[in-house]
Design a protein around this motif. Structure first.
Motif, mmCIF file in Angstrom:
data_model
loop_
_atom_site.group_PDB
_atom_site.id
_atom_site.type_symbol
_atom_site.label_atom_id
_atom_site.label_comp_id
_atom_site.label_asym_id
_atom_site.label_seq_id
_atom_site.Cartn_x
_atom_site.Cartn_y
_atom_site.Cartn_z
ATOM 1 N N GLY A 66 0.790 -1.226 0.000
ATOM 2 C CA GLY A 66 0.000 0.000 0.000
ATOM 3 C C GLY A 66 0.821 1.273 0.000
ATOM 4 O O GLY A 66 0.289 2.358 -0.181
ATOM 5 N N ALA A 67 2.120 1.173 0.197
ATOM 6 C CA ALA A 67 2.953 2.375 0.230
ATOM 7 C C ALA A 67 3.390 2.806 -1.157
ATOM 8 O O ALA A 67 3.804 3.934 -1.348
ATOM 9 C CB ALA A 67 4.189 2.137 1.094
ATOM 10 N N ASP A 68 3.299 1.898 -2.132
ATOM 11 C CA ASP A 68 3.787 2.198 -3.473
ATOM 12 C C ASP A 68 2.875 3.134 -4.243
ATOM 13 O O ASP A 68 3.328 3.932 -5.040
ATOM 14 C CB ASP A 68 3.957 0.914 -4.280
ATOM 15 N N ALA A 69 1.585 3.012 -4.043
ATOM 16 C CA ALA A 69 0.642 3.766 -4.860
ATOM 17 C C ALA A 69 0.570 5.209 -4.385
ATOM 18 O O ALA A 69 0.178 5.484 -3.261
ATOM 19 C CB ALA A 69 -0.739 3.128 -4.784
ATOM 20 N N SER A 70 0.971 6.122 -5.242
ATOM 21 C CA SER A 70 0.833 7.529 -4.913
ATOM 22 C C SER A 70 -0.396 8.051 -5.641
ATOM 23 O O SER A 70 -0.525 7.879 -6.851
ATOM 24 C CB SER A 70 2.074 8.315 -5.343
ATOM 25 N N PRO A 71 -1.309 8.672 -4.918
ATOM 26 C CA PRO A 71 -2.535 9.129 -5.566
ATOM 27 C C PRO A 71 -2.244 10.254 -6.554
ATOM 28 O O PRO A 71 -1.441 11.142 -6.275
ATOM 29 C CB PRO A 71 -3.389 9.625 -4.401
ATOM 30 N N LEU A 72 -2.881 10.184 -7.701
ATOM 31 C CA LEU A 72 -2.715 11.214 -8.711
ATOM 32 C C LEU A 72 -3.797 12.270 -8.533
ATOM 33 O O LEU A 72 -4.901 11.968 -8.109
ATOM 34 C CB LEU A 72 -2.842 10.612 -10.108
ATOM 35 N N SER A 73 -3.467 13.474 -8.898
ATOM 36 C CA SER A 73 -4.472 14.525 -8.903
ATOM 37 C C SER A 73 -5.405 14.274 -10.085
ATOM 38 O O SER A 73 -5.147 13.421 -10.936
ATOM 39 C CB SER A 73 -3.797 15.886 -9.053
ATOM 40 N N ALA A 74 -6.503 15.022 -10.148
ATOM 41 C CA ALA A 74 -7.438 14.869 -11.262
ATOM 42 C C ALA A 74 -6.732 15.147 -12.587
ATOM 43 O O ALA A 74 -6.937 14.442 -13.576
ATOM 44 C CB ALA A 74 -8.630 15.799 -11.075
ATOM 45 N N GLU A 75 -5.881 16.161 -12.605
ATOM 46 C CA GLU A 75 -5.129 16.498 -13.822
ATOM 47 C C GLU A 75 -4.154 15.380 -14.174
ATOM 48 O O GLU A 75 -3.986 15.016 -15.334
ATOM 49 C CB GLU A 75 -4.382 17.816 -13.630
ATOM 50 N N GLY A 76 -3.508 14.788 -13.161
ATOM 51 C CA GLY A 76 -2.584 13.685 -13.396
ATOM 52 C C GLY A 76 -3.292 12.465 -13.959
ATOM 53 O O GLY A 76 -2.782 11.798 -14.856
ATOM 54 N N GLU A 77 -4.485 12.175 -13.420
ATOM 55 C CA GLU A 77 -5.265 11.050 -13.947
ATOM 56 C C GLU A 77 -5.677 11.304 -15.392
ATOM 57 O O GLU A 77 -5.640 10.405 -16.228
ATOM 58 C CB GLU A 77 -6.511 10.828 -13.095
#
Length: 143
Positions: A66-77
């Motif tokens: 669970g530490a690997d996934a960095s959430p993307l912003s809406a623009e990043g997605e």
């Protein structure tokens, strides 16, 4: 997700010199036992993010689940989805050109059309490029 860690004095990094083994051991402990980002670990230890990343890759350090996934912003997605779409369109265009090349009954016009589709897909796949060849000034003048 913010973990309250005790404030400790950070050693000042010296350019061109390796980090102390104790600092790297602390980085490894944080990498392997916490879900902190590289940025947070760099702030705590004084070891740059690029150095942390290099040691993680070279040393085979494993992050907790669970530490690997960095959430993307809406623009990043949006950008990621656009990149995946561009890849799919490019693959489809390449497949079209290949099919036309292998078809003995294909006309030169069909081949030219397939090559144009491929060129458009390649242009879509290039980041930071304008979609139109007409400059903004020319569009304003024409309108």
């Amino acid at each position: 997700m913010s973990a309250a860690l005790p404030e400790e004095p950070r050693p000042e990094p010296v350019a061109g010199r390796p980090h102390a083994p104790a600092a790297l051991a602390k980085v490894r402990r944080l990498i392997e036992t916490s879900a902190l980002s590289y940025r947070a670990i760099a702030k705590i230890t004084g070891v740059p993010r690029a150095t942390i990343s290099r040691h993680v890759l070279e040393g085979g350090w494993i992050r907790p689940t669970g530490a690997d996934a960095s959430p993307l912003s809406a623009e990043g997605e949006r950008r990621a989805r656009r990149g995946f779409l561009a890849e799919r369109v490019l693959r489809a265009a390449e497949h079209l050109v290949e099919r036309v090349e292998l078809d003995p009954s294909a006309t030169p016009a069909a081949f030219a059309r397939a090559v144009r589709v491929l060129a458009l897909a390649q242009r879509l796949d290039r980041p930071g490029r304008s979609r139109s060849r007409v400059s903004r000034a020319q569009r304003v003048k024409a309108g």
